[in-house]
Design an enzyme around this catalytic site. Sequence first.
Site, PDB file in Angstrom:
ATOM      1  N   MET A 243     -25.799 -23.536 -34.232  1.00 24.88           N
ATOM      2  CA  MET A 243     -24.395 -23.158 -34.148  1.00 24.88           C
ATOM      3  C   MET A 243     -24.059 -22.179 -35.291  1.00 24.88           C
ATOM      4  O   MET A 243     -24.765 -21.218 -35.491  1.00 24.88           O
ATOM      5  CB  MET A 243     -23.504 -24.405 -34.151  1.00 24.88           C
ATOM      6  CG  MET A 243     -23.814 -25.352 -33.002  1.00 24.88           C
ATOM      7  SD  MET A 243     -23.633 -24.545 -31.402  1.00 24.88           S
ATOM      8  CE  MET A 243     -23.935 -25.898 -30.287  1.00 24.88           C
ATOM      9  N   SER A 244     -23.018 -22.438 -36.058  1.00 22.59           N
ATOM     10  CA  SER A 244     -22.549 -21.434 -37.028  1.00 22.59           C
ATOM     11  C   SER A 244     -23.397 -21.327 -38.286  1.00 22.59           C
ATOM     12  O   SER A 244     -23.119 -20.465 -39.129  1.00 22.59           O
ATOM     13  CB  SER A 244     -21.089 -21.707 -37.404  1.00 22.59           C
ATOM     14  OG  SER A 244     -20.247 -21.402 -36.319  1.00 22.59           O
ATOM     15  N   VAL A 245     -24.438 -22.122 -38.426  1.00 20.46           N
ATOM     16  CA  VAL A 245     -25.426 -21.833 -39.475  1.00 20.46           C
ATOM     17  C   VAL A 245     -26.000 -20.438 -39.239  1.00 20.46           C
ATOM     18  O   VAL A 245     -26.410 -19.743 -40.179  1.00 20.46           O
ATOM     19  CB  VAL A 245     -26.536 -22.907 -39.483  1.00 20.46           C
ATOM     20  CG1 VAL A 245     -27.655 -22.539 -40.449  1.00 20.46           C
ATOM     21  CG2 VAL A 245     -25.948 -24.275 -39.845  1.00 20.46           C
TER      22      VAL A 245
ATOM     23  N   LYS B  69     -24.427 -17.795 -38.700  1.00 25.05           N
ATOM     24  CA  LYS B  69     -23.630 -16.798 -39.419  1.00 25.05           C
ATOM     25  C   LYS B  69     -24.264 -16.440 -40.757  1.00 25.05           C
ATOM     26  O   LYS B  69     -24.276 -15.272 -41.164  1.00 25.05           O
ATOM     27  CB  LYS B  69     -22.211 -17.320 -39.643  1.00 25.05           C
ATOM     28  CG  LYS B  69     -21.362 -17.484 -38.390  1.00 25.05           C
ATOM     29  CD  LYS B  69     -20.005 -18.068 -38.752  1.00 25.05           C
ATOM     30  CE  LYS B  69     -19.014 -18.041 -37.585  1.00 25.05           C
ATOM     31  NZ  LYS B  69     -19.370 -18.925 -36.485  1.00 25.05           N
TER      32      LYS B  69
END
Length: 447
Positions: free
Chosen positions: A113-115, A117
């Site tokens: 998921m947003s890791v 980013k």
Amino acid sequence: MSQEPAPEVQGTPVTARNWQDPPFNRWAFWHVGDILPTYQVPRGDGQVRPLPAAAGRADLPAVPVTRTDGTPGTVGEVLDDTYTDAYLVLQDGELVTEWYGPLGAGDRPHALMSVSKSVVGCVAAVLIDRGQLDPDAEVTAYVPELSGSGYAGALVRHVYDMRSGVRFLEEYANPDSDIRRLDEWVGWFPGDGEPRGLYRFLATLQAEAPHGERFLYRSAESDVLGWVCERAAGRPMAELISELIWAPMGAEHDAILLHDGLGTAVHDGGLCATARDVARFGQMLLDGGQVSVPGGLGGVVPPGASSVPDGAGGVRRVVPPQWLRRAWAVDSDVRSVFAASPAEWAFPGGWYRHQFWFRPGDNGDVLLCLGIYGQMLHVSRRTNTVCVKLSSWPDAQNPAYLEDTLRAFDAVGGFLAGRDPGRHRLAGVVSGLSRSGDTMPPRPTVV
């Protein structure tokens, strides 16, 4: 990637439409490549950075933790109670502990998921260091397709620090929020009408505030950053991650990167990787963006540096050290915009910079890479630890699960460093602003 058929859960098949919903996500997060369109992110043909086993066995599950509700507990209880799929702990670059649930494995990628980013942010850092990307250039200099959007006039540094003035509501429980609209534009299926795609969605966003004056966590910022990186380098994100980050850091396994079916990578949350390779990424961050190779530089290896044999000797720089130094360096401007944002409620005294979260912990400031449904990379310089947790929470966000996990990893670091768990770090003062914030706690943050 294996192409085993998606199973049925409670009589319903796991599909591309329900893969994030419980109970389907517990299987799906380990099998994203089997149900969604992805690119391969090759690890390359270099040697793997080893994760040597630490001497002795630390009973980390028994480490005490005071939970969010004030009750006593243990690290093991927190991990059991928060839908953990895998966890892993390094100290001094050595593997202290590693665990996988029955659906996982050490060689199986899990949704980050947003890791993701933070990895895309590191790609931007390398391109900036090479002179291919100008942080003070306007986004539209690279992506003119955004000239009619709210991103007109925004600088590259505004998007990597999430300080543009673009309106984007990131509320996962709100079906009408922008993050849910983004999901709809990305998650196109045959038969759903004309495909729309991620980049066309970004061009619809409009501004509501001056660029640079506020911090507000928004996934669209990372998607714009990824688009800018691709244009600056003239190459797709899967190749950039592979060649700039994954291969030079000594990854053991290929990663995969979700795309929207039209070929556009989902920069804000599409990466899937093994727990060990996430830990390698964290160790590289802990070591200031470098990996070291024994035998180089006259046999001198920098203190605390990780060891990645590549046959050349010396130190290999992956991410420019100044990118990480700036990220760790909080100032009054960075703190004040964070304190005025919804994020202060979850991380009082914290800050966000260069696609990383930072939070004061019991053993010093901690760098965090966070993703919905409970993905976490926790990096502590004070205790020299890297902790990874991969999860399948029933909900995209759960503040109690998040806080309990942070407390558990703080406790693990303190235990391994031999610190007294009863002593807590006092909030400091940065440029006259209280590290605990000077505003009333707003609503919870979104990660």
